[in-house]
Scaffold this motif. Structure first.
Motif, PDB file in Angstrom:
ATOM      1  N   ALA A 197     -10.497  -7.534  -4.455  1.00 50.46           N
ATOM      2  CA  ALA A 197      -9.734  -6.999  -5.572  1.00 50.46           C
ATOM      3  C   ALA A 197      -8.853  -5.852  -5.102  1.00 50.46           C
ATOM      4  CB  ALA A 197     -10.677  -6.522  -6.676  1.00 50.46           C
ATOM      5  N   PHE A 198      -9.399  -4.975  -4.265  1.00 50.41           N
ATOM      6  CA  PHE A 198      -8.638  -3.811  -3.838  1.00 50.41           C
ATOM      7  C   PHE A 198      -7.435  -4.234  -3.002  1.00 50.41           C
ATOM      8  CE2 PHE A 198      -7.731  -0.372  -0.884  1.00 50.41           C
ATOM      9  CZ  PHE A 198      -7.522   0.665  -1.777  1.00 50.41           C
ATOM     10  N   LEU A 199      -7.700  -5.022  -1.961  1.00 53.17           N
ATOM     11  CA  LEU A 199      -6.604  -5.410  -1.075  1.00 53.17           C
ATOM     12  C   LEU A 199      -5.613  -6.322  -1.798  1.00 53.17           C
ATOM     13  CD1 LEU A 199      -8.623  -5.967   2.205  1.00 53.17           C
ATOM     14  CD2 LEU A 199      -7.094  -4.087   1.623  1.00 53.17           C
ATOM     15  N   GLY A 200      -6.161  -7.311  -2.535  1.00 51.92           N
ATOM     16  CA  GLY A 200      -5.287  -8.253  -3.229  1.00 51.92           C
ATOM     17  C   GLY A 200      -4.403  -7.547  -4.236  1.00 51.92           C
ATOM     18  N   SER A 201      -4.990  -6.620  -5.028  1.00 57.83           N
ATOM     19  CA  SER A 201      -4.196  -5.928  -6.039  1.00 57.83           C
ATOM     20  C   SER A 201      -3.170  -5.017  -5.382  1.00 57.83           C
ATOM     21  CB  SER A 201      -5.084  -5.091  -6.953  1.00 57.83           C
ATOM     22  OG  SER A 201      -6.132  -5.870  -7.415  1.00 57.83           O
ATOM     23  N   ALA A 202      -3.559  -4.363  -4.291  1.00 59.26           N
ATOM     24  CA  ALA A 202      -2.606  -3.482  -3.613  1.00 59.26           C
ATOM     25  C   ALA A 202      -1.407  -4.297  -3.146  1.00 59.26           C
ATOM     26  CB  ALA A 202      -3.280  -2.789  -2.438  1.00 59.26           C
ATOM     27  N   ILE A 203      -1.679  -5.436  -2.533  1.00 57.99           N
ATOM     28  CA  ILE A 203      -0.575  -6.285  -2.072  1.00 57.99           C
ATOM     29  C   ILE A 203       0.273  -6.736  -3.266  1.00 57.99           C
ATOM     30  CG2 ILE A 203      -0.018  -8.518  -1.029  1.00 57.99           C
ATOM     31  CD1 ILE A 203      -2.489  -8.179   0.721  1.00 57.99           C
ATOM     32  N   GLY A 204      -0.415  -7.160  -4.344  1.00 62.58           N
ATOM     33  CA  GLY A 204       0.299  -7.639  -5.527  1.00 62.58           C
ATOM     34  C   GLY A 204       1.182  -6.565  -6.132  1.00 62.58           C
ATOM     35  N   ILE A 205       0.649  -5.339  -6.263  1.00 64.03           N
ATOM     36  CA  ILE A 205       1.426  -4.267  -6.892  1.00 64.03           C
ATOM     37  C   ILE A 205       2.629  -3.906  -6.022  1.00 64.03           C
ATOM     38  CG2 ILE A 205       1.382  -1.828  -7.492  1.00 64.03           C
ATOM     39  CD1 ILE A 205      -1.393  -2.187  -8.555  1.00 64.03           C
ATOM     40  N   LEU A 206       2.396  -3.737  -4.715  1.00 68.67           N
ATOM     41  CA  LEU A 206       3.513  -3.361  -3.833  1.00 68.67           C
ATOM     42  C   LEU A 206       4.594  -4.424  -3.871  1.00 68.67           C
ATOM     43  CD1 LEU A 206       1.669  -1.903  -0.739  1.00 68.67           C
ATOM     44  CD2 LEU A 206       2.854  -0.706  -2.585  1.00 68.67           C
ATOM     45  N   SER A 207       4.149  -5.695  -3.806  1.00 67.70           N
ATOM     46  CA  SER A 207       5.132  -6.744  -3.721  1.00 67.70           C
ATOM     47  C   SER A 207       5.871  -6.914  -5.044  1.00 67.70           C
ATOM     48  CB  SER A 207       4.379  -7.954  -3.221  1.00 67.70           C
ATOM     49  OG  SER A 207       4.730  -9.088  -3.758  1.00 67.70           O
ATOM     50  N   GLY A 208       5.163  -6.763  -6.165  1.00 67.11           N
ATOM     51  CA  GLY A 208       5.827  -6.885  -7.461  1.00 67.11           C
ATOM     52  C   GLY A 208       6.717  -5.693  -7.759  1.00 67.11           C
ATOM     53  N   TYR A 209       6.306  -4.500  -7.321  1.00 66.29           N
ATOM     54  CA  TYR A 209       7.066  -3.296  -7.658  1.00 66.29           C
ATOM     55  C   TYR A 209       8.339  -3.201  -6.831  1.00 66.29           C
ATOM     56  CZ  TYR A 209       8.278   1.597  -8.279  1.00 66.29           C
ATOM     57  OH  TYR A 209       8.957   2.746  -8.545  1.00 66.29           O
ATOM     58  N   PHE A 210       8.215  -3.423  -5.503  1.00 68.13           N
ATOM     59  CA  PHE A 210       9.395  -3.238  -4.664  1.00 68.13           C
ATOM     60  C   PHE A 210      10.293  -4.469  -4.646  1.00 68.13           C
ATOM     61  CE2 PHE A 210       6.601   0.085  -2.996  1.00 68.13           C
ATOM     62  CZ  PHE A 210       7.456   1.165  -3.135  1.00 68.13           C
ATOM     63  N   GLY A 230      12.321  -7.891  -3.678  1.00 65.64           N
ATOM     64  CA  GLY A 230      13.221  -8.095  -2.547  1.00 65.64           C
ATOM     65  C   GLY A 230      12.495  -8.523  -1.281  1.00 65.64           C
ATOM     66  N   ARG A 231      12.821  -7.855  -0.156  1.00 63.55           N
ATOM     67  CA  ARG A 231      12.303  -8.298   1.129  1.00 63.55           C
ATOM     68  C   ARG A 231      10.796  -8.055   1.234  1.00 63.55           C
ATOM     69  NH1 ARG A 231      15.541  -6.048   5.960  1.00 63.55           N
ATOM     70  NH2 ARG A 231      17.201  -7.186   4.924  1.00 63.55           N
ATOM     71  N   THR A 232      10.342  -6.896   0.721  1.00 64.44           N
ATOM     72  CA  THR A 232       8.905  -6.603   0.749  1.00 64.44           C
ATOM     73  C   THR A 232       8.139  -7.743   0.097  1.00 64.44           C
ATOM     74  OG1 THR A 232       9.627  -4.369   0.233  1.00 64.44           O
ATOM     75  CG2 THR A 232       7.264  -4.767   0.235  1.00 64.44           C
ATOM     76  N   ASP A 233       8.614  -8.111  -1.076  1.00 65.40           N
ATOM     77  CA  ASP A 233       7.977  -9.171  -1.848  1.00 65.40           C
ATOM     78  C   ASP A 233       7.952 -10.462  -1.035  1.00 65.40           C
ATOM     79  OD1 ASP A 233       6.928 -10.499  -4.033  1.00 65.40           O
ATOM     80  OD2 ASP A 233       8.909 -11.030  -4.791  1.00 65.40           O
ATOM     81  N   ASN A 234       9.102 -10.766  -0.436  1.00 66.80           N
ATOM     82  CA  ASN A 234       9.229 -12.010   0.303  1.00 66.80           C
ATOM     83  C   ASN A 234       8.238 -12.076   1.460  1.00 66.80           C
ATOM     84  OD1 ASN A 234      10.523 -14.428   0.487  1.00 66.80           O
ATOM     85  ND2 ASN A 234      12.532 -13.469   0.236  1.00 66.80           N
ATOM     86  N   ILE A 235       8.175 -10.981   2.231  1.00 67.96           N
ATOM     87  CA  ILE A 235       7.295 -10.991   3.412  1.00 67.96           C
ATOM     88  C   ILE A 235       5.832 -11.088   2.973  1.00 67.96           C
ATOM     89  CG2 ILE A 235       6.485  -9.610   5.350  1.00 67.96           C
ATOM     90  CD1 ILE A 235       9.348  -8.515   5.568  1.00 67.96           C
ATOM     91  N   LEU A 236       5.438 -10.214   2.024  1.00 63.77           N
ATOM     92  CA  LEU A 236       4.031 -10.202   1.610  1.00 63.77           C
ATOM     93  C   LEU A 236       3.619 -11.543   1.015  1.00 63.77           C
ATOM     94  CD1 LEU A 236       3.662  -6.642   0.057  1.00 63.77           C
ATOM     95  CD2 LEU A 236       2.628  -7.528   2.139  1.00 63.77           C
TER      96      LEU A 236
END
Ligand code: ADP
Ligand code: MG
Length: 625
Positions: free
Chosen positions: A90-103, A105-111
């Motif tokens: 939950a911690f890692l998955g949500s962190a990845i999800g939030i970063l990728s959804g918030y930023f 563009g490219r961050t989202d694409n890579i993650l």
């Protein structure tokens, strides 16, 4: 918090799950201090001792080790590993999800491509591969289970974050100069947290099963230690001869996973804010009617629509919100009745009650009658009501952008409204839709039929809303603040359109508004509502010229007058009362400067005067008798 647990335990199954899980967790926590045998001490003489034997409550396994002790130690291990894996995922998955959804563009694409790579492998195969790479062992099994569950959280949370990161409150935080990390922590995280909790509570059970599965295959906990999965795995060989060695850990796994899942479902339901105010059920198709009084007498001859002593309440827990209290109204063909009042005075609830559209629960119609040409709609069955809704009584709502479907063209939506009540072909419905678009004076109607709602201006969308209400030639149109979202020029056009339609077709209109200017333009008669009651009613001209109720007078004084010279606008001091705690007597008394002691006791009746006027006041501004 207390409310959350109340709601959670109203769900019986969730309560059972919570109790079972609590017992299991308490036992697992108490293992070190319980007087148990050493779980790993073999005792050859006791091999396969059956359950309920002297000294071996749950029997012994193939090495003569005490099953009870092994079961409790194993449960402790399995629970701990499952919970830690769930937190990690939950911690890692949500962190990845939030970063990728918030930023984005490219961050989202890579993650997301990395997540896609994880998702490209079958679930359990990936876990096996990870354990194979890291080596066998409980910690590695935990890492493998957490890793294969990360994509589930990342995908879910990313979707929600994408929706949130373009919302106005996030923009507002940006405007206020907050940095990315503060926006994520204070704006985004609180909004996704319930979803994370829900996703976790529904996956913990899975993760416990998966770790048990890896241990079963001999990849998780290594001898002599054991968890529930490896107990099952070791007992496999003796399953036919000594079934108790497999049944006991099997039942424990079943109990844990079942209770976690039941509790998880309960948590999910209790955290859903839409369920918080009502019971755990979806609204009914018709408002609940619970009338405990005899029906009020019907007027003769029966008017087109007569509302008699209508009472609608919201029952939320112990609270009773009296949104509409004894409202009586009448409309006849070709007539326009205005209902005016401040926001929250019960206008919309009155309008929705007429055809049973108030959401139930929590809405309940507790008294009165709504008669269409003499027939009571509140006692009608669902089929009858459905044939009346949109057909004989149609609605126009305030915001056409939220009432039109964003994914269909307006032509399709109009055709659908027609075909809902009349068995006509698609082509006929289309040509009727065109007529309607022309009737509401939409320019280039033929091409506009294939427009989507977002391609039209607010005024045009509201014309479509009106066309849709007209689709089945209704007798009555109920318009709930149809011009509030529009600017004044468009408002004037819409009002004159409604006025023409009623003159041409003999429509009866119930026009709800908070604006006396609009009432003056359109309505023959007007009813003034305050805190769920009609406080004054009569012909528009008479009420505008000589308002009798102090509230009406002050409401009219609030309207600015063009060219009326400089004058101080008299706002009404105070706020409308909360409808769950209405004062006895006149509801307006606390804000009225003419109120006396007798205004604050007992029910004040609506008194009728000449010119069909009526007022609910002991000290009226005008003598209407
Ligand atoms: P308006 O006159 O602005 O259209 P409404 O008819 O929407 O006002 O609301 C009348 C009253 O009913 C308000 O005081 C509102 O708080 C209350 N109300 C509306 N819906 C609910 C609900 N689901 N639960 C409790 N109270 C409600
Ligand atoms: Mg309203």
């Amino acid at each position: 918090m207390i409310a959350f647990f109340k709601l959670l335990f109203r769900n019986r199954l969730a309560a059972v799950g919570a109790v079972v899980l609590t017992v299991i967790v308490l036992m697992a926590l108490a293992v070190p201090i319980l007087p148990l045998k050493d779980p790993n001490l073999p005792h050859t003489a006791a091999r396969f001792t059956p359950p309920f034997s002297e000294g071996y409550l749950l029997g012994a396994d193939h090495l003569g080790r005490d099953q009870l002790s092994r079961l409790l130690w194993g449960t402790r291990t399995s629970l701990a590993v499952g919970a830690v894996a769930a937190f990690l995922a939950a911690f890692l998955g949500s962190a990845i999800g939030i970063l990728s959804g918030y930023f984005g563009g490219r961050t989202d694409n890579i993650l997301m491509r990395l997540i896609d790579m994880l998702m490209a492998f079958p679930y359990i195969l990936l876990a096996l591969a990870i354990v194979a790479a890291l080596g066998t062992g409980l910690i590695n099994a935990l890492i493998a289970v957490a890793a294969v569950n990360i994509p589930f959280f990342a995908r879910n949370i990313r979707g929600i974050t994408v929706g949130l990161s373009h919302r106005e409150f996030v923009d507002a935080a940006r405007l206020a100069g907050k940095g990315h990390s503060r926006i994520i922590l204070s704006e985004i995280l609180p909004n996704v947290l319930p979803v994370i909790v829900i996703a976790m509570s529904t996956t913990v059970g899975w993760m416990i099963l998966e770790t048990a599965g890896l241990s079963f295959l001999g990849l998780g906990s290594q001898p002599p230690d054991s968890d529930l999965g490896s107990m099952l795995g070791l007992a496999r060989a003796a399953f036919t001869t000594h079934p108790h060695t497999s049944i006991i850990p099997g039942v424990m796994i079943f109990l844990i996973v079942m209770s976690v899942n039941l509790l998880g479902d309960g948590v999910r339901d209790a955290l859903d804010p839409r369920l918080r105010s009502g019971a755990l059920s979806r609204p009914m198709a018709v408002t609940k009617v619970a009338r405990n009084r005899t029906l009020p007498a019907a007027a003769t001859p029966a008017p087109l629509l007569a509302v008699d002593d209508l009472e609608t309440q919201f029952h939320v827990g112990e609270r009773r919100y009296e949104a509409v209290g004894k409202v009586s109204l009448q409309v006849n063909p070709g007539e326009c009745l205005g209902i005016i009042g401040e926001s929250g005075s019960g206008k919309s609830v009155t309008a929705l009650s007429l055809t049973g559209l108030v959401a139930s629960p929590p809405g309940v119609i507790t008294g009165g009658a709504v008669r269409l040409e003499g027939d009571d709609l509140l006692s009608a069955n669902y089929e009858t009501l459905r044939s009346i809704r949109g057909n004989r009584i149609a609605y126009i709502f305030q915001d056409p952008l939220s009432t039109l479907h964003p994914l269909y063209t307006v032509g399709d939506q109009l055709a659908e409204a027609i075909r809902c009540h009349a068995p006509v072909s698609r082509a006929d419905a289309k040509s009727r839709a065109l007529e309607l678009m022309e009737a509401v004076r939409i320019p280039n109607a033929a091409t506009r039929l294939s427009s989507y709602p977002h391609e039209m201006s607010g005024g045009m969308r509201q014309r479509v809303g009106i066309a849709m209400a007209m689709a089945n030639d209704p007798d009555i149109i109920i318009a709930d603040e149809p011009t509030t979202a529009l600017d004044v020029t468009v408002q004037a056009q819409i009002l004159s359109l409604l006025n023409d339609l009623r003159r041409e077709r003999g429509l009866a209109i119930v026009f709800i508004t908070h604006d006396f200017g609009v009432v003056a333009q359109l309505c023959d008669r007007v009813a003034v509502m305050y805190a769920g009651r009609i406080v004054e009613e009569g012909p528009t001209d008479a009420i505008l010229a000589t308002p009798a109720h102090p509230y009406t007078k002050r409401l009219i004084a609030c309207v600015p007058e063009l060219g009326g010279g400089r004058r101080e606008l008299a706002a009404i001091p105070g706020l409308p009362p909360m409808v769950d705690d209405l004062p006895p007597g006149c509801h307006f008394a606390p804000r009225c400067d003419k109120a006396t002691a007798e205004c604050r006791v007992g029910y004040i009746a609506l008194r009728e005067g000449k010119q069909q006027r009526a007022v609910r006041c002991i000290h009226p501004e005008e003598d209407i008798a």
